[in-house]
Design a protein around this motif. Sequence first.
Motif, short mmCIF file in Angstrom:
data_model
loop_
_atom_site.label_atom_id
_atom_site.label_comp_id
_atom_site.label_asym_id
_atom_site.label_seq_id
_atom_site.Cartn_x
_atom_site.Cartn_y
_atom_site.Cartn_z
N GLU A 149 0.84 -1.21 0.00
CA GLU A 149 0.00 0.00 0.00
C GLU A 149 0.87 1.26 0.00
O GLU A 149 0.57 2.23 -0.67
N VAL A 156 -6.26 -4.24 -1.81
CA VAL A 156 -5.19 -4.72 -2.69
C VAL A 156 -5.70 -5.92 -3.48
O VAL A 156 -6.36 -6.81 -2.93
N TYR A 216 -10.50 1.05 -1.25
CA TYR A 216 -9.21 0.78 -0.59
C TYR A 216 -9.01 -0.72 -0.44
O TYR A 216 -9.94 -1.44 -0.09
N LYS A 229 -1.53 0.35 -8.72
CA LYS A 229 -2.54 -0.42 -7.97
C LYS A 229 -3.92 -0.24 -8.58
O LYS A 229 -4.32 0.87 -8.89
#
Length: 297
Positions: free
Chosen positions: A108, A125, A123, A114
């Motif tokens: 992050e 991953v 938000y 990303k």
Amino acid sequence: MTHCRMQLWPPSFWPRLSTVCPRAQTSRAFSSGWRRYQQELEGSVGPACQEQDICIHSIPAMSLVSSFLPSHLPSCPHPANRQKRIYRVPVFTAPFCQALLEELEHFEQSDMPKGRPNTMNNYGVLLHELGLDEPLMTPLRERFLQPLMALLYPDCGGGRLDSHRAFVVKYALGQDLELGCHYDNAELTLNVALGKVFTGGALYFGGLFQAPTALTEPLEVEHVVGQGVLHRGGQLHGARPLGTGERWNLVVWLRASAVRNRLCPMCRCEPDLVDDEGFSDGFTREEPTAVDVCALT
Ligand SMILES: O=C(O)CCC(=O)C(=O)O
Ligand SMILES: [Fe+2]
């Protein structure tokens, strides 16, 4: 765990990551991988890992609790709600969750490109961007989830899972706080709580979206670190607002092309396919059955 047979990151990522993640701040897993990488570069591979290292890249070191193995299945999944067919299963140990969280935070904080985990969460991953799809998620699906899902959800493609979309969702004050009611682009879903310390954020479940019932008395399921919640993708669900702290959950949307090729779980129609890369949305083009003309008389 002691195994560390695979590198945590593709080597081409590491020089850049070492700049954004000074070694002093990295997790033990990352540090040991880094040590190994440096040794390999120097042409002198020493002992791969320290005893206490936790490596999140190889299945033997995944710290999956033994009760997850198929031989223990009859007593393993705990039905959170039999009627809704929602189950709770132990998936990861606490140290494994901790190691994974550290890697997620390094990623992050890095300047690696990303993508968003999905169209609802801002938000989190994507596991394939972290390099953990092939080494971690695919074996998890093939070796651990498939036998379990085949028993629990044979009618939803549980025994025919052939792809997934795996991501971690993150909730924190000033970021995403809650998740509205939705159904998943998945035949089946696994949602594992990774931590950290938080209040609120419980999952809630209503009826199947195909047969909508009002969400008057939704079932609430609290998070337990390391434990996963299994549900059908079409089960309406969402997440209550976070009260305090940070919540990170691993979500695996499990797909069975044999099911979705006939009925798209999102539009409930036969899908109109376009070519794409990788697992994409889990659809496949089915080849027409070959006929052995020589056998025809
Ligand atoms: O916030 C959660 O843990 C639920 C996430 C979820 O349902 C999803 O991403 O599909
Ligand atoms: Fe969901």
